[in-house]
Scaffold this motif. Structure first.
Motif, mmCIF file in Angstrom:
data_model
loop_
_atom_site.group_PDB
_atom_site.id
_atom_site.type_symbol
_atom_site.label_atom_id
_atom_site.label_comp_id
_atom_site.label_asym_id
_atom_site.label_seq_id
_atom_site.Cartn_x
_atom_site.Cartn_y
_atom_site.Cartn_z
ATOM 1 N N LYS A 93 -8.417 -24.393 5.914
ATOM 2 C CA LYS A 93 -8.733 -24.597 7.328
ATOM 3 C C LYS A 93 -9.832 -23.630 7.783
ATOM 4 C CE LYS A 93 -6.061 -25.482 11.555
ATOM 5 N NZ LYS A 93 -6.724 -24.771 12.624
ATOM 6 N N ASP B 53 -3.454 -23.632 2.465
ATOM 7 C CA ASP B 53 -3.898 -24.430 3.613
ATOM 8 C C ASP B 53 -4.601 -23.603 4.681
ATOM 9 O OD1 ASP B 53 -2.833 -26.488 2.283
ATOM 10 O OD2 ASP B 53 -1.123 -26.818 3.616
ATOM 11 N N GLU C 114 -13.247 -25.022 9.156
ATOM 12 C CA GLU C 114 -13.380 -24.959 10.622
ATOM 13 C C GLU C 114 -13.922 -23.628 11.111
ATOM 14 O OE1 GLU C 114 -9.633 -26.060 12.319
ATOM 15 O OE2 GLU C 114 -9.487 -27.879 11.094
#
Ligand code: HEC
Length: 114
Positions: free
Chosen positions: A67, A63, A71
């Protein structure tokens, strides 16, 4: 008769080669190239960003990588560029890429860059 044996031997070698590289690894590697990740990353060497192998040694959590890919990420690596901008990939693609990067932790350091 020996011809048949040679033939079988070649066949078994082919099979071994295929099993070494699961299709997930091959296809995702292509995807990583298409999406331009390899402009800044190499499997083995640090380029603009850290090598995928180094990243795989540092993380276990998929994860976090997903991310960062979606991002962007700044300042976690002493990379040549301080930041990775957010990448234009879907969440599914980012997940596949993160899985592929993490699978490198179970491999030896790659022999050749690609
Ligand atoms: C413009 C150059 C550039 C491109 C293109 C790029 N990266 Fe990066 N990447 C970087 C830099 C620089 C860092 C180090 C960021 C940091 O220090 O936090 C990095 C870090 C990372 C990290 C580690 C993030 C973390 O949380 O530590 C991952 C995973 C990663 N990149 C994957 C990808 C993937 C997958 C792609 C393609 C979709 C990609 N990168 C495209 C430059 C790039």
């Amino acid at each position: 008769m020996w011809l048949l044996l040679v033939f079988l031997f070649v066949l078994s070698c082919e099979k071994a080669k295929v099993e070494e590289k699961p299709s997930l690894a091959i296809n995702t590697k292509e995807l990583i190239r298409w999406r331009g990740c390899t402009d800044c990353h190499d499997t083995k060497r640090s380029l603009v960003g850290p090598s995928f192998f180094d990243i795989s040694q540092r993380y276990e959590e998929k994860d976090i990588l997903v991310k960062s890919i979606l991002e962007g990420s700044c300042g976690k690596w002493k990379a040549r560029w301080e930041c990775m901008p957010p990448q234009k990939v879907s969440k599914e693609e980012a997940e596949r890429m993160a899985e592929w990067i993490l699978h490198l932790r179970t491999t030896k350091p790659p022999e050749s860059s690609s």
